[in-house]
Write a protein that holds these residues in place. Structure first.
Motif, PDB file in Angstrom:
ATOM      1  N   ALA A 106     -30.319 -84.867  29.993  1.00 44.78           N
ATOM      2  CA  ALA A 106     -29.885 -85.252  31.343  1.00 44.78           C
ATOM      3  C   ALA A 106     -30.339 -86.675  31.617  1.00 44.78           C
ATOM      4  O   ALA A 106     -31.266 -87.184  30.967  1.00 44.78           O
ATOM      5  N   GLU A 107     -29.692 -87.301  32.571  1.00 46.92           N
ATOM      6  CA  GLU A 107     -30.105 -88.622  33.034  1.00 46.92           C
ATOM      7  C   GLU A 107     -30.584 -88.488  34.475  1.00 46.92           C
ATOM      8  O   GLU A 107     -29.982 -87.764  35.269  1.00 46.92           O
ATOM      9  N   VAL A 108     -31.639 -89.194  34.815  1.00 43.27           N
ATOM     10  CA  VAL A 108     -32.234 -89.117  36.142  1.00 43.27           C
ATOM     11  C   VAL A 108     -32.020 -90.450  36.861  1.00 43.27           C
ATOM     12  O   VAL A 108     -32.399 -91.503  36.350  1.00 43.27           O
ATOM     13  N   TYR A 109     -31.409 -90.381  38.045  1.00 41.26           N
ATOM     14  CA  TYR A 109     -31.192 -91.566  38.870  1.00 41.26           C
ATOM     15  C   TYR A 109     -31.978 -91.399  40.167  1.00 41.26           C
ATOM     16  O   TYR A 109     -32.020 -90.308  40.740  1.00 41.26           O
ATOM     17  N   VAL A 110     -32.578 -92.480  40.622  1.00 41.81           N
ATOM     18  CA  VAL A 110     -33.326 -92.463  41.868  1.00 41.81           C
ATOM     19  C   VAL A 110     -32.734 -93.518  42.796  1.00 41.81           C
ATOM     20  O   VAL A 110     -32.582 -94.676  42.406  1.00 41.81           O
ATOM     21  N   TYR A 111     -32.387 -93.109  44.004  1.00 41.54           N
ATOM     22  CA  TYR A 111     -31.843 -94.019  45.008  1.00 41.54           C
ATOM     23  C   TYR A 111     -32.815 -94.090  46.174  1.00 41.54           C
ATOM     24  O   TYR A 111     -33.226 -93.068  46.712  1.00 41.54           O
ATOM     25  N   LYS A 112     -33.157 -95.319  46.567  1.00 40.24           N
ATOM     26  CA  LYS A 112     -34.104 -95.510  47.668  1.00 40.24           C
ATOM     27  C   LYS A 112     -33.537 -96.513  48.662  1.00 40.24           C
ATOM     28  O   LYS A 112     -33.141 -97.617  48.288  1.00 40.24           O
ATOM     29  N   GLY A 113     -33.526 -96.131  49.936  1.00 40.30           N
ATOM     30  CA  GLY A 113     -33.163 -97.038  51.013  1.00 40.30           C
ATOM     31  C   GLY A 113     -31.776 -97.608  50.901  1.00 40.30           C
ATOM     32  O   GLY A 113     -30.855 -96.998  50.349  1.00 40.30           O
ATOM     33  N   LEU A 114     -31.611 -98.817  51.408  1.00 40.97           N
ATOM     34  CA  LEU A 114     -30.297 -99.450  51.462  1.00 40.97           C
ATOM     35  C   LEU A 114     -29.956-100.207  50.187  1.00 40.97           C
ATOM     36  O   LEU A 114     -28.837-100.694  50.041  1.00 40.97           O
ATOM     37  N   ALA A 115     -30.914-100.333  49.286  1.00 39.35           N
ATOM     38  CA  ALA A 115     -30.682-101.121  48.072  1.00 39.35           C
ATOM     39  C   ALA A 115     -29.922-100.296  47.037  1.00 39.35           C
ATOM     40  O   ALA A 115     -30.423 -99.972  45.966  1.00 39.35           O
ATOM     41  N   SER A 149     -17.993 -87.661  32.587  1.00 38.86           N
ATOM     42  CA  SER A 149     -16.993 -86.756  32.039  1.00 38.86           C
ATOM     43  C   SER A 149     -17.612 -85.447  31.565  1.00 38.86           C
ATOM     44  O   SER A 149     -18.419 -85.415  30.634  1.00 38.86           O
ATOM     45  N   GLY A 150     -17.250 -84.345  32.251  1.00 40.33           N
ATOM     46  CA  GLY A 150     -17.708 -83.023  31.849  1.00 40.33           C
ATOM     47  C   GLY A 150     -19.161 -82.731  32.159  1.00 40.33           C
ATOM     48  O   GLY A 150     -19.737 -81.807  31.596  1.00 40.33           O
ATOM     49  N   HIS A 151     -19.781 -83.494  33.062  1.00 43.13           N
ATOM     50  CA  HIS A 151     -21.184 -83.292  33.387  1.00 43.13           C
ATOM     51  C   HIS A 151     -21.343 -82.514  34.691  1.00 43.13           C
ATOM     52  O   HIS A 151     -20.481 -82.539  35.555  1.00 43.13           O
ATOM     53  N   PHE A 152     -22.500 -81.850  34.809  1.00 47.25           N
ATOM     54  CA  PHE A 152     -22.910 -81.283  36.086  1.00 47.25           C
ATOM     55  C   PHE A 152     -23.722 -82.346  36.827  1.00 47.25           C
ATOM     56  O   PHE A 152     -24.566 -83.019  36.228  1.00 47.25           O
ATOM     57  N   ILE A 153     -23.469 -82.486  38.115  1.00 48.84           N
ATOM     58  CA  ILE A 153     -24.197 -83.426  38.954  1.00 48.84           C
ATOM     59  C   ILE A 153     -25.008 -82.626  39.955  1.00 48.84           C
ATOM     60  O   ILE A 153     -24.458 -81.819  40.707  1.00 48.84           O
ATOM     61  N   LEU A 154     -26.316 -82.849  39.986  1.00 50.53           N
ATOM     62  CA  LEU A 154     -27.177 -82.185  40.953  1.00 50.53           C
ATOM     63  C   LEU A 154     -27.880 -83.257  41.778  1.00 50.53           C
ATOM     64  O   LEU A 154     -28.545 -84.129  41.229  1.00 50.53           O
ATOM     65  N   ILE A 204     -30.621 -87.997  41.711  1.00 56.00           N
ATOM     66  CA  ILE A 204     -29.377 -87.478  41.147  1.00 56.00           C
ATOM     67  C   ILE A 204     -29.608 -87.222  39.662  1.00 56.00           C
ATOM     68  O   ILE A 204     -30.045 -88.122  38.930  1.00 56.00           O
ATOM     69  N   VAL A 205     -29.354 -86.002  39.240  1.00 57.20           N
ATOM     70  CA  VAL A 205     -29.533 -85.628  37.839  1.00 57.20           C
ATOM     71  C   VAL A 205     -28.164 -85.336  37.241  1.00 57.20           C
ATOM     72  O   VAL A 205     -27.442 -84.462  37.717  1.00 57.20           O
ATOM     73  N   LYS A 206     -27.810 -86.106  36.229  1.00 56.55           N
ATOM     74  CA  LYS A 206     -26.537 -85.932  35.518  1.00 56.55           C
ATOM     75  C   LYS A 206     -26.826 -85.146  34.245  1.00 56.55           C
ATOM     76  O   LYS A 206     -27.472 -85.642  33.328  1.00 56.55           O
ATOM     77  N   ILE A 207     -26.349 -83.890  34.195  1.00 55.53           N
ATOM     78  CA  ILE A 207     -26.777 -82.949  33.158  1.00 55.53           C
ATOM     79  C   ILE A 207     -25.648 -82.699  32.158  1.00 55.53           C
ATOM     80  O   ILE A 207     -24.513 -82.404  32.550  1.00 55.53           O
ATOM     81  N   ASN A 208     -25.974 -82.801  30.888  1.00 56.01           N
ATOM     82  CA  ASN A 208     -24.989 -82.524  29.852  1.00 56.01           C
ATOM     83  C   ASN A 208     -24.487 -81.089  29.961  1.00 56.01           C
ATOM     84  O   ASN A 208     -25.277 -80.143  30.061  1.00 56.01           O
ATOM     85  N   ARG A 209     -23.190 -80.933  29.908  1.00 57.64           N
ATOM     86  CA  ARG A 209     -22.594 -79.596  30.009  1.00 57.64           C
ATOM     87  C   ARG A 209     -23.110 -78.670  28.907  1.00 57.64           C
ATOM     88  O   ARG A 209     -23.355 -77.488  29.131  1.00 57.64           O
ATOM     89  N   GLU A 210     -23.297 -79.225  27.714  1.00 59.59           N
ATOM     90  CA  GLU A 210     -23.739 -78.406  26.588  1.00 59.59           C
ATOM     91  C   GLU A 210     -25.116 -77.796  26.857  1.00 59.59           C
ATOM     92  O   GLU A 210     -25.389 -76.659  26.490  1.00 59.59           O
TER      93      GLU A 210
END
Length: 278
Positions: A10-19, A28-33, A79-85
């Motif tokens: 999986a890939e981990v994204y962190v979003y903070k504030g207005l930036a 493509s074909g991923h689960f987004i949590l 936001i965690v982008k998780i491989n379908r497999e």
């Protein structure tokens, strides 16, 4: 936005504030949590707009992309982008795959305790995906186990908020979930299997057998894993002394903490801090 990724499921994204940098993230074909820890945000998944506010979880299946199109000033969002497999191979999530595919996007609203559990899981995922000197086999295993716990926790919350879906856990899965949630709450004070088996009203042997069957890990491994992950986080991100950290993690002495840490990482705590501290 901060993106953290190393050859992991999986890939981990962190979003903070207005930036927030407005860009399409290919999925493509991923689960987004999405877990909105605080603030407010709006996200597009394959062109479908969803609003997330503090404490909410959004689950979607993406065939093309996602894009954060609005972020409030106080936003703190994972936001965690998780491989379908990975999801298809995860025993702890089998009940919910079909539901999430058919009914996405879904929104789940956990209570205050569950939000704390989710925050702890996300903290672990972030740690494992920010290892500075490559990914060790232990880190890959730890990341995968923590990711499984995130999926299991999400499915459990969905099940309890939608009882009519009839997507219940069997007894072994429910017992494992109970153990993992207790572990996240008490690991600093309780490192003995007897505490957890006692709270869950089962024998030590049965709890160990069930947890190993469901997760592939023994209870002892789970306890050691979360202690090591917390120790690494404290060593890298805090300036507390080794003795203080050993006390925070429930060790009887700095010496016992040092021996435990080196046995599981091949580094002394001081060596690890010097090598990886940011």
């Amino acid at each position: 936005m901060e993106f953290i990724s190393k050859k992991l499921p999986a890939e981990v994204y962190v979003y903070k504030g207005l930036a927030v940098e407005i860009q399409n993230i290919s999925c493509s074909g991923h689960f987004i949590l999405v877990f909105v820890k605080s603030g407010i945000m709006r996200i597009l998944v394959d062109g479908v707009s969803m609003l997330g506010v503090s404490g909410e979880i959004i689950v979607a299946v993406s065939q093309e992309y996602y894009q954060v199109i609005h972020a409030g000033k106080k936003l703190f969002c994972y936001i965690v982008k998780i491989n379908r497999e990975f999801i298809l191979e995860t025993k702890m999530f089998n009940h919910f795959i079909e539901t999430f595919i058919k009914k996405h996007p879904l929104k789940i609203i956990p209570d205050a305790f569950e939000q704390k559990v989710l925050s702890r899981i996300m903290k672990l995922l972030m740690y494992y995906s920010t290892v500075q000197d490559g990914i060790s086999q232990l880190s890959v295993q730890s990341f995968s186990m923590t990711l499984s716990l995130l999926l299991f926790q999400t499915g459990w919350l969905y099940n309890h908020s939608n009882p009519s879906e009839n997507t219940t856990y069997n007894r072994k899965e429910a017992l494992t979930m109970g153990f993992l949630k207790l572990l996240l709450k008490h690991f600093r004070q309780e490192q003995n299997i007897g505490f957890y088996s006692g709270v869950l009203c089962v024998t030590d042997g049965y709890l160990n057998k069930v947890v190993r069957e469901v997760t592939g890990k023994t209870v002892g491994f789970c306890i050691a894993e979360i202690l090591i992950s917390e120790a690494k986080y404290l060593l890298v991100h805090h300036s507390d002394g080794i003795e203080t950290i050993s006390e925070q993690l429930g060790f009887s002495s700095g010496g016992s903490f040092r021996r435990f840490f080196k046995r599981h990482t091949l580094f002394t705590p001081l060596e690890f801090r010097k090598r990886f501290q940011v």
